[in-house]
Design a protein around this motif. Structure first.
Motif, PDB file in Angstrom:
ATOM      1  N   MET A 190      51.999  44.859  37.654  1.00  0.00           N
ATOM      2  CA  MET A 190      53.662  45.818  38.168  1.00  0.00           C
ATOM      3  C   MET A 190      53.454  45.124  39.256  1.00  0.00           C
ATOM      4  SD  MET A 190      56.609  45.747  38.016  1.00  0.00           S
ATOM      5  CE  MET A 190      57.285  46.338  36.170  1.00  0.00           C
ATOM      6  N   LEU A 191      51.459  46.704  38.812  1.00  0.00           N
ATOM      7  CA  LEU A 191      51.575  46.411  40.788  1.00  0.00           C
ATOM      8  C   LEU A 191      51.137  45.271  41.334  1.00  0.00           C
ATOM      9  CD1 LEU A 191      49.243  48.052  42.753  1.00  0.00           C
ATOM     10  CD2 LEU A 191      47.228  47.455  41.279  1.00  0.00           C
ATOM     11  N   ALA A 192      50.405  43.738  41.003  1.00  0.00           N
ATOM     12  CA  ALA A 192      50.503  42.918  41.151  1.00  0.00           C
ATOM     13  C   ALA A 192      51.840  42.004  42.429  1.00  0.00           C
ATOM     14  CB  ALA A 192      49.628  41.566  40.715  1.00  0.00           C
ATOM     15  N   GLY A 193      52.433  42.918  41.042  1.00  0.00           N
ATOM     16  CA  GLY A 193      54.494  42.000  41.154  1.00  0.00           C
ATOM     17  C   GLY A 193      54.743  42.674  43.149  1.00  0.00           C
ATOM     18  N   ALA A 194      54.054  43.955  43.627  1.00  0.00           N
ATOM     19  CA  ALA A 194      54.890  44.912  44.430  1.00  0.00           C
ATOM     20  C   ALA A 194      53.956  44.054  45.469  1.00  0.00           C
ATOM     21  CB  ALA A 194      54.778  45.704  44.066  1.00  0.00           C
ATOM     22  N   VAL A 211      60.155  45.470  44.165  1.00  0.00           N
ATOM     23  CA  VAL A 211      59.256  46.550  44.929  1.00  0.00           C
ATOM     24  C   VAL A 211      59.301  47.733  44.528  1.00  0.00           C
ATOM     25  CG1 VAL A 211      58.080  47.761  47.188  1.00  0.00           C
ATOM     26  CG2 VAL A 211      58.555  45.007  46.824  1.00  0.00           C
ATOM     27  N   MET A 212      60.772  48.031  44.524  1.00  0.00           N
ATOM     28  CA  MET A 212      60.970  49.929  44.318  1.00  0.00           C
ATOM     29  C   MET A 212      60.492  50.057  42.842  1.00  0.00           C
ATOM     30  SD  MET A 212      61.178  51.655  46.749  1.00  0.00           S
ATOM     31  CE  MET A 212      60.525  50.965  47.745  1.00  0.00           C
ATOM     32  N   VAL A 213      60.849  48.705  41.909  1.00  0.00           N
ATOM     33  CA  VAL A 213      60.656  48.946  40.451  1.00  0.00           C
ATOM     34  C   VAL A 213      59.444  48.795  40.066  1.00  0.00           C
ATOM     35  CG1 VAL A 213      61.276  47.926  38.611  1.00  0.00           C
ATOM     36  CG2 VAL A 213      63.098  47.875  39.768  1.00  0.00           C
ATOM     37  N   ALA A 214      58.606  47.777  40.691  1.00  0.00           N
ATOM     38  CA  ALA A 214      57.229  47.802  40.472  1.00  0.00           C
ATOM     39  C   ALA A 214      55.936  49.191  40.969  1.00  0.00           C
ATOM     40  CB  ALA A 214      56.511  46.676  40.682  1.00  0.00           C
ATOM     41  N   VAL A 215      56.680  49.886  42.421  1.00  0.00           N
ATOM     42  CA  VAL A 215      55.916  51.077  42.923  1.00  0.00           C
ATOM     43  C   VAL A 215      55.966  52.067  41.562  1.00  0.00           C
ATOM     44  CG1 VAL A 215      56.472  52.859  44.317  1.00  0.00           C
ATOM     45  CG2 VAL A 215      56.105  50.168  45.085  1.00  0.00           C
ATOM     46  N   GLY A 216      57.169  52.253  41.543  1.00  0.00           N
ATOM     47  CA  GLY A 216      57.882  53.217  40.469  1.00  0.00           C
ATOM     48  C   GLY A 216      57.051  52.739  39.023  1.00  0.00           C
ATOM     49  N   SER A 217      57.188  51.944  39.143  1.00  0.00           N
ATOM     50  CA  SER A 217      56.529  52.068  36.936  1.00  0.00           C
ATOM     51  C   SER A 217      54.822  52.618  37.390  1.00  0.00           C
ATOM     52  CB  SER A 217      56.992  50.400  37.286  1.00  0.00           C
ATOM     53  OG  SER A 217      58.337  50.345  37.098  1.00  0.00           O
ATOM     54  N   VAL A 218      54.192  52.036  38.224  1.00  0.00           N
ATOM     55  CA  VAL A 218      53.341  51.829  38.089  1.00  0.00           C
ATOM     56  C   VAL A 218      52.884  53.189  38.716  1.00  0.00           C
ATOM     57  CG1 VAL A 218      50.968  51.190  39.895  1.00  0.00           C
ATOM     58  CG2 VAL A 218      52.635  49.540  39.656  1.00  0.00           C
ATOM     59  N   THR A 219      53.638  53.836  39.734  1.00  0.00           N
ATOM     60  CA  THR A 219      53.088  55.408  40.330  1.00  0.00           C
ATOM     61  C   THR A 219      53.674  55.922  38.716  1.00  0.00           C
ATOM     62  OG1 THR A 219      53.615  54.744  42.495  1.00  0.00           O
ATOM     63  CG2 THR A 219      53.570  57.561  41.360  1.00  0.00           C
ATOM     64  N   MET A 220      54.471  56.493  37.715  1.00  0.00           N
ATOM     65  CA  MET A 220      54.842  57.354  37.212  1.00  0.00           C
ATOM     66  C   MET A 220      53.808  56.849  36.038  1.00  0.00           C
ATOM     67  SD  MET A 220      56.905  59.334  38.038  1.00  0.00           S
ATOM     68  CE  MET A 220      56.746  60.393  35.928  1.00  0.00           C
ATOM     69  N   SER A 221      53.426  55.841  35.801  1.00  0.00           N
ATOM     70  CA  SER A 221      52.593  55.175  34.583  1.00  0.00           C
ATOM     71  C   SER A 221      50.982  55.721  34.658  1.00  0.00           C
ATOM     72  CB  SER A 221      52.890  53.788  34.592  1.00  0.00           C
ATOM     73  OG  SER A 221      53.775  53.074  34.264  1.00  0.00           O
TER      74      SER A 221
END
Length: 455
Positions: free
Chosen positions: A33-37, A379-389
């Motif tokens: 997901m990070l790479a996806g962002a 990008v928002m989905v990826a950033v939110g997912s990575v950050t919260m994880s």
């Protein structure tokens, strides 16, 4: 195929941690997901200029190669490289949504978006049961064999079936801007990951953070002002900005809870730790049945959006996530039936948030910019997912205890983790309220095209 990249690896997180001798489960889970962002801005702009089908086929091939690298990885660093390549699958999702906008009438496209973004959960209904058996027989590698095969089949089907897009934007791709923006995002998110292991004030993490912030600053002050920026951040309307803010917090909270479920399943309530839901069929119940919730959330959100617009289904998703998180906090951390119900509600939240986020963006963007604007949602989905994880991982790591000579997560850490996710949903409700008010009385449901205007 996207499910096999983003969801399936969470089923085997303990096995992956053992295989590569690491406790950085958040990094293993979220690296794709990070790479996806970082992939998304470049691929979104490229799709608008060069054609969505062409770029989609390329992303599928890259994601498939990433699955092969993960399968053969001898070391964690090589495995993370493979996950970075698999991150191209994130682009496959938003490019598919953009293609739907090209080939479907506007109102029908909202329903189809719900089917495509959440209908893949059909795979999730049976995959936990299958993977539980298959990974015991063949190991964690089986997950990545399936992912690589699905990517190859998907690339072939797209090339043979999907028509070329007629909605294109003349111009060129700002590669320097895309790499700078992506590198900046990666630097900040990698810092969140490394900080918990090497210290938030460690030399290496701080250097990465400073580099990431510097790249974002250069992009915003210089590269975002070029004639054709990879993302026209100054052209984002207030409504779209509020919607993106809801998506980044809501999907982040959901993804972090999904990661926690995979860890709770690995612990029996009989251990007396104050959490743990391991039991007969727990994996299938926690990840199989709730997949129905993802489908329902996405498809129903798309159907409702054709009548009242995407903002209200987005609001319902946030409300469901808030309720589920605090029920989980109160009684579900060591109770499998309640945890299954909460997981089902959170899955409906996920389906509703992603579908409504894409639908909202499509309503507010012209046809020739669907790829770029859809990439912003991703990008928002990826950033939110990575950050919260990573935040959740840091909370657990900071509250570990030793039991019988073994370091384990504490009940305080688990319940704090859940509370943070619930509070994030509450925070998402603030911009959500402003968004609903902003669109009240406005036509946020797309009008049908005039005859002959082109699909």
């Amino acid at each position: 195929m996207v499910d096999t990249v983003l969801a399936s690896p969470t089923f085997v997180l303990p096995e992956l941690s053992d295989a590569f001798d690491t406790n950085q489960f958040a990094w293993i889970d979220s690296s794709a997901m990070l790479a996806g962002a970082t992939w998304a801005p470049l691929l979104g702009k490229s799709a608008d200029i060069h054609g969505k089908r062409k770029v989609l086929v390329i992303t599928l091939i890259v994601a498939g190669l990433g699955g092969v690298v993960c399968l053969l990885a001898p070391h964690i660093s090589v495995f993370v490289l493979g996950r970075a390549l698999q991150g191209a699958a994130v682009a496959a999702l938003f490019l598919t949504v953009a293609i739907i906008r090209d080939i479907c009438a506007p109102k029908f496209a909202m329903v189809v978006t719900g089917i495509v973004t959440s209908g893949s959960a059909v795979f999730g209904i049976v995959s936990p049961f299958i993977l539980e058996i298959a990974t015991e027989a063949f190991g964690w590698q089986f997950v990545f064999v399936v992912s690589a095969v699905f990517a190859g089949v998907a690339a072939l089907c797209v090339r043979l079936v999907i028509p070329n897009s007629r909605n294109r934007t003349p111009g060129k791709v700002d590669v320097a801007g895309a790499l700078t923006l992506g590198g900046g995002l990666a630097g900040v998110l990698v810092y969140i990951s490394l900080g918990q292991e090497f210290g938030w004030l460690g030399i290496a993490p701080l250097a990465i953070l400073i580099g990431g912030l510097a790249a974002l600053t250069v992009w915003y002050l210089v590269l975002s002002r070029v004639p054709e920026p990879v993302i026209n951040i100054r052209g984002i309307s207030l409504a779209l900005g509020l919607g993106l803010l809801v998506v980044v917090m809501g999907t982040g909270a959901y993804r972090s809870m999904l990661q926690l479920f995979s860890l709770l399943i690995d612990v029996s309530p009989d251990e007396g730790l104050g959490y743990g839901i391991n039991g007969p069929g727990a994996l299938g119940l926690m990840f199989g049945i709730p997949s129905i919730g993802i489908m329902l959330g996405g498809i129903v959100a798309g159907a409702i959006a054709t009548r009242v617009g995407p903002a209200r289904p987005l609001a319902v998703g946030v409300a469901l996530g808030t309720i589920a998180s605090f029920v989980m906090f109160s009684a579900g951390a060591d109770n499998l039936p309640i945890a299954v119900i909460c997981s089902f509600m959170l899955s409906m939240t996920a389906g509703s948030l992603v579908t409504s986020g894409f639908n909202l963006a499509s309503v507010l963007a012209p046809p020739e910019r669907q790829g770029t604007v859809s990439s912003m949602v991703m990008v928002m989905v990826a950033v939110g997912s990575v950050t919260m994880s990573f935040i959740g991982s840091a909370i657990l790591a900071g509250n570990e205890i030793v039991v019988d000579g073994e370091t384990v997560n504490s009940s305080t850490g688990v319940h704090t983790y859940i509370a943070v996710a619930g509070c994030t949903f509450i925070l998402a409700a603030i911009p959500m309220a402003f968004l609903v008010r902003k669109l009240r009385g406005h036509a946020d449901v797309p009008a049908e095209p005039h005859p002959g205007a082109g699909a």
